[in-house]
Design an enzyme around this catalytic site. Structure first.
Site, PDB file in Angstrom:
ATOM      1  N   ARG A 267      -8.721  -5.869  -0.794  1.00 57.51           N
ATOM      2  CA  ARG A 267      -7.850  -6.179  -1.937  1.00 57.51           C
ATOM      3  C   ARG A 267      -8.187  -7.559  -2.504  1.00 57.51           C
ATOM      4  O   ARG A 267      -8.280  -7.742  -3.721  1.00 57.51           O
ATOM      5  CB  ARG A 267      -6.371  -6.135  -1.511  1.00 57.51           C
ATOM      6  CG  ARG A 267      -5.826  -4.722  -1.386  1.00 57.51           C
ATOM      7  CD  ARG A 267      -4.319  -4.724  -1.115  1.00 57.51           C
ATOM      8  NE  ARG A 267      -4.012  -5.087   0.262  1.00 57.51           N
ATOM      9  CZ  ARG A 267      -3.754  -4.209   1.231  1.00 57.51           C
ATOM     10  NH1 ARG A 267      -3.735  -2.918   0.979  1.00 57.51           N
ATOM     11  NH2 ARG A 267      -3.480  -4.622   2.453  1.00 57.51           N
TER      12      ARG A 267
ATOM     13  N   PHE B 193      -3.556   5.709  -6.564  1.00 57.30           N
ATOM     14  CA  PHE B 193      -3.099   5.748  -5.170  1.00 57.30           C
ATOM     15  C   PHE B 193      -2.656   4.331  -4.757  1.00 57.30           C
ATOM     16  O   PHE B 193      -3.122   3.772  -3.770  1.00 57.30           O
ATOM     17  CB  PHE B 193      -4.192   6.236  -4.207  1.00 57.30           C
ATOM     18  CG  PHE B 193      -4.849   7.524  -4.601  1.00 57.30           C
ATOM     19  CD1 PHE B 193      -4.275   8.747  -4.270  1.00 57.30           C
ATOM     20  CD2 PHE B 193      -6.046   7.528  -5.315  1.00 57.30           C
ATOM     21  CE1 PHE B 193      -4.891   9.949  -4.631  1.00 57.30           C
ATOM     22  CE2 PHE B 193      -6.672   8.718  -5.684  1.00 57.30           C
ATOM     23  CZ  PHE B 193      -6.094   9.926  -5.335  1.00 57.30           C
TER      24      PHE B 193
ATOM     25  N   ASP C 139       1.010   6.461  -8.177  1.00 54.13           N
ATOM     26  CA  ASP C 139       1.094   7.067  -6.850  1.00 54.13           C
ATOM     27  C   ASP C 139       2.016   8.281  -6.937  1.00 54.13           C
ATOM     28  O   ASP C 139       2.928   8.316  -7.765  1.00 54.13           O
ATOM     29  CB  ASP C 139       1.654   6.064  -5.835  1.00 54.13           C
ATOM     30  CG  ASP C 139       1.360   6.464  -4.401  1.00 54.13           C
ATOM     31  OD1 ASP C 139       0.441   5.880  -3.787  1.00 54.13           O
ATOM     32  OD2 ASP C 139       2.042   7.376  -3.868  1.00 54.13           O
ATOM     33  N   SER C 140       1.793   9.260  -6.070  1.00 51.81           N
ATOM     34  CA  SER C 140       2.631  10.454  -6.120  1.00 51.81           C
ATOM     35  C   SER C 140       3.974  10.249  -5.413  1.00 51.81           C
ATOM     36  O   SER C 140       4.887  11.048  -5.572  1.00 51.81           O
ATOM     37  CB  SER C 140       1.896  11.642  -5.490  1.00 51.81           C
ATOM     38  OG  SER C 140       1.581  11.347  -4.158  1.00 51.81           O
TER      39      SER C 140
ATOM     40  N   ALA D 104      -2.642  12.316  -8.755  1.00 52.24           N
ATOM     41  CA  ALA D 104      -3.838  11.615  -9.227  1.00 52.24           C
ATOM     42  C   ALA D 104      -4.725  12.453 -10.149  1.00 52.24           C
ATOM     43  O   ALA D 104      -5.058  12.011 -11.258  1.00 52.24           O
ATOM     44  CB  ALA D 104      -4.647  11.124  -8.030  1.00 52.24           C
TER      45      ALA D 104
ATOM     46  N   ASP E  73      -8.059   4.727  -4.079  1.00 49.24           N
ATOM     47  CA  ASP E  73      -7.837   4.572  -2.630  1.00 49.24           C
ATOM     48  C   ASP E  73      -7.031   5.774  -2.120  1.00 49.24           C
ATOM     49  O   ASP E  73      -5.874   5.631  -1.721  1.00 49.24           O
ATOM     50  CB  ASP E  73      -7.112   3.247  -2.362  1.00 49.24           C
ATOM     51  CG  ASP E  73      -6.956   2.971  -0.876  1.00 49.24           C
ATOM     52  OD1 ASP E  73      -7.656   3.608  -0.071  1.00 49.24           O
ATOM     53  OD2 ASP E  73      -6.116   2.103  -0.516  1.00 49.24           O
TER      54      ASP E  73
ATOM     55  N   CYS F 272     -10.907   6.955   3.451  1.00 52.89           N
ATOM     56  CA  CYS F 272     -10.461   6.644   4.808  1.00 52.89           C
ATOM     57  C   CYS F 272     -10.639   7.862   5.719  1.00 52.89           C
ATOM     58  O   CYS F 272     -10.011   7.951   6.760  1.00 52.89           O
ATOM     59  CB  CYS F 272      -9.019   6.146   4.801  1.00 52.89           C
ATOM     60  SG  CYS F 272      -7.865   7.310   4.104  1.00 52.89           S
TER      61      CYS F 272
HETATM   62  N1  SAH Z   1      -4.028   1.385  -2.055  1.00 50.53           N
HETATM   63  C1  SAH Z   1      -2.866   1.326  -1.194  1.00 50.53           C
HETATM   64  C2  SAH Z   1      -2.895   2.332  -0.080  1.00 50.53           C
HETATM   65  C3  SAH Z   1      -3.067   3.777  -0.522  1.00 50.53           C
HETATM   66  S1  SAH Z   1      -2.644   4.947   0.697  1.00 50.53           S
HETATM   67  C4  SAH Z   1      -2.691  -0.085  -0.654  1.00 50.53           C
HETATM   68  O1  SAH Z   1      -3.556  -0.955  -0.900  1.00 50.53           O
HETATM   69  O2  SAH Z   1      -1.683  -0.336  -0.007  1.00 50.53           O
HETATM   70  C5  SAH Z   1      -2.771   6.441  -0.204  1.00 50.53           C
HETATM   71  C6  SAH Z   1      -1.658   6.685  -1.200  1.00 50.53           C
HETATM   72  O3  SAH Z   1      -1.953   7.889  -1.896  1.00 50.53           O
HETATM   73  C7  SAH Z   1      -0.285   6.892  -0.617  1.00 50.53           C
HETATM   74  O4  SAH Z   1       0.584   5.937  -1.163  1.00 50.53           O
HETATM   75  C8  SAH Z   1       0.155   8.295  -1.057  1.00 50.53           C
HETATM   76  O5  SAH Z   1       1.519   8.359  -1.441  1.00 50.53           O
HETATM   77  C9  SAH Z   1      -0.731   8.525  -2.239  1.00 50.53           C
HETATM   78  N2  SAH Z   1      -1.072   9.904  -2.585  1.00 50.53           N
HETATM   79  C10 SAH Z   1      -1.348  10.929  -1.761  1.00 50.53           C
HETATM   80  N3  SAH Z   1      -1.724  12.031  -2.442  1.00 50.53           N
HETATM   81  C11 SAH Z   1      -1.682  11.695  -3.755  1.00 50.53           C
HETATM   82  C12 SAH Z   1      -1.986  12.374  -4.959  1.00 50.53           C
HETATM   83  N4  SAH Z   1      -2.417  13.628  -4.951  1.00 50.53           N
HETATM   84  N5  SAH Z   1      -1.829  11.718  -6.127  1.00 50.53           N
HETATM   85  C13 SAH Z   1      -1.413  10.438  -6.147  1.00 50.53           C
HETATM   86  N6  SAH Z   1      -1.132   9.735  -5.037  1.00 50.53           N
HETATM   87  C14 SAH Z   1      -1.262  10.337  -3.852  1.00 50.53           C
END
Ligand code: SAH
Length: 408
Positions: A225, A241, A264-265, A292, A312, A352
């Site tokens: 970050r 995300f 984010d979802s 997303a 992410d 990840c």
């Molecule tokens: N970038 C963040 C961590 C992301 S973790 C940080 O720096 O803290 C992954 C995220 O994706 C989660 O918050 C989850 O709610 C979200 N997520 C999962 N599936 C998704 C989708 N289909 N569309 C959007 N967001 C999603």
């Protein structure tokens, strides 16, 4: 019996024995800690799940000591390669002390910040994760061996770190496969009533210790970050995300991104991201709850353009079998992102999924570049922050990839 040898040699307890099949011992001599069912020939002594056992080669040689669990895919988790070492409180104290010392050496002992204090196999403690958020600890358990010893471990952490509280979170998918019976709860102190605030390179984040995802926050991306923020200076950014705002907040506060759309979802995550923006006095962020792939399509259709995009996503490859499908999903996601990215734009793209190797991920990106007719320059290929080390004995713990590219 000679009295000299009786006093010189430590008393060694005997444990039930797990005997390996022929030609299965090499990984365990090399200190890999997971003994799968398929490697085991015979078990002597009827150990209960959670009991200490010795691992023995087909030639009858002692290899290592671990904890048995018939229900798990990993039937024995190995912890010690010294025959005179018991898996007792002294053992766990030494391992915890070593893990805590590493984080102090890394400069991650600041009580206002967050850090992963113990990272499972990487710290010789398979199945145990401990994250510190300010003055609070969250223990995240992924193995029965640790669940059965969690009271002792909490006592040791209390003694070594004096936290305000210690919370317990159990990985919900592993609870049933491992046969873990303890539930989420408070092990020491009083759980904080409100989400806890941590400082990450000057950005303030609130972390919900009892209801957030995993242990509440993604510490593994801390350095990414900060580094990504530098590349996003003065840019119009899409943080896809975003969870509680991680990359987007860092880009705005540390990198001076002019305008950030964070998606984010999870409605709960977005609510927290919004309050984190307020906490940091940032006004250049907009937040959106959405899926997303759908949001990306909508943004493309609306003719939107960004000069920086962060992707992410959660783990797409849950196992080796879903690798191909996961790579296709990464391809689609990154391809959509390139459509939104102006020439000269910065793409920060992450995965990840442990089953996706750094090379798999790079080849996926190369495929995306070809298909979209854009040229990609890889500026940095990064992994998880150093408080998430990888042990040379267990490379399976390497999972995070964060590639920063310039897209022309
Ligand atoms: N970038 C963040 C961590 C992301 S973790 C940080 O720096 O803290 C992954 C995220 O994706 C989660 O918050 C989850 O709610 C979200 N997520 C999962 N599936 C998704 C989708 N289909 N569309 C959007 N967001 C999603």
């Amino acid at each position: 019996m000679s009295t000299t040898s009786a006093t010189a040699e430590p008393e060694v307890a005997t444990y039930p024995r797990v005997l390996l099949k022929p030609r299965k011992a090499n990984p365990f001599y090399a200190r890999h800690p997971w003994v799968l069912d398929s490697a085991i020939h015979r078990i002597e002594g009827d150990p209960a799940d959670g009991a200490v056992v010795d691992l023995i080669s087909d030639k009858g040689k002692w290899i290592a000591r671990g904890v048995f669990n018939r229900r798990s895919r990993i039937q024995v988790r190995l912890y010690s390669w010294r025959a005179d070492e018991a898996l007792d409180e002294t053992f766990f104290r030494q391992r915890l002390e070593r893990a805590i010392r590493l984080r102090a050496d890394l400069g991650l002992a600041d009580p206002r910040g967050g850090a992963r204090i113990v990272y499972s196999e990487a710290d010789g403690l398979s199945g145990l994760i401990v994250d510190r958020y300010g003055e609070h600890l969250v223990i995240y358990v992924t193995a029965l061996a640790i669940a059965q010893r969690v009271e002792m471990i909490a006592g040791l952490l209390d003694e070594l770190l004096h936290p305000a509280s210690i919370l317990l979170r159990i990985d919900p998918t592993l609870a049933s496969t491992e046969g873990i019976e303890v539930a989420d709860g408070v092990l020491r102190g009083v759980a904080p009533e409100a989400p806890v605030q941590i400082d990450e390179y000057g950005v303030q984040f609130t972390v919900d210790l009892s209801a957030g995802q995993k242990t509440g926050y993604f510490l593994d991306q801390r350095e990414n970050r900060r580094v990504a923020a530098e590349y996003l200076r003065g840019r119009r950014v899409l943080d896809m995300f975003c969870y509680t705002g991680g990359f987007g907040l860092a880009a705005a506060k540390l990198g001076g991104a002019t305008d950030v759309l964070a998606v984010d979802s999870s409605r709960k995550a977005i609510a927290m991201a919004e309050s984190n923006a307020v906490l940091n006095g940032l006004t250049q962020l907009r937040f959106q709850v959405g899926e997303a792939f759908t949001v990306l399509d909508e943004l493309v259709a609306a003719g939107e353009k960004f000069s920086g995009i962060i992707l992410d996503p959660p783990k797409f490859a849950k196992g080796r079998k879903s690798l191909e499908q996961a790579l296709r999903a990464y391809h689609r996601l990154n391809r959509q992102a390139l459509e939104l990215l102006e020439p000269g734009g910065i793409l920060v793209t992450c995965s990840c999924s442990g089953h996706v190797t750094p090379d798999d991920f790079l080849y996926m990106l190369i495929g995306v570049a070809h298909k979209s007719g854009r040229s990609l320059q890889f500026l940095e290929r990064r992994g998880a922050a150093p408080d998430h080390p990888v042990s040379a004995d267990c490379l399976e713990n390497e999972y995070l990839k964060c590639v920063i590219c310039r897209v022309s």
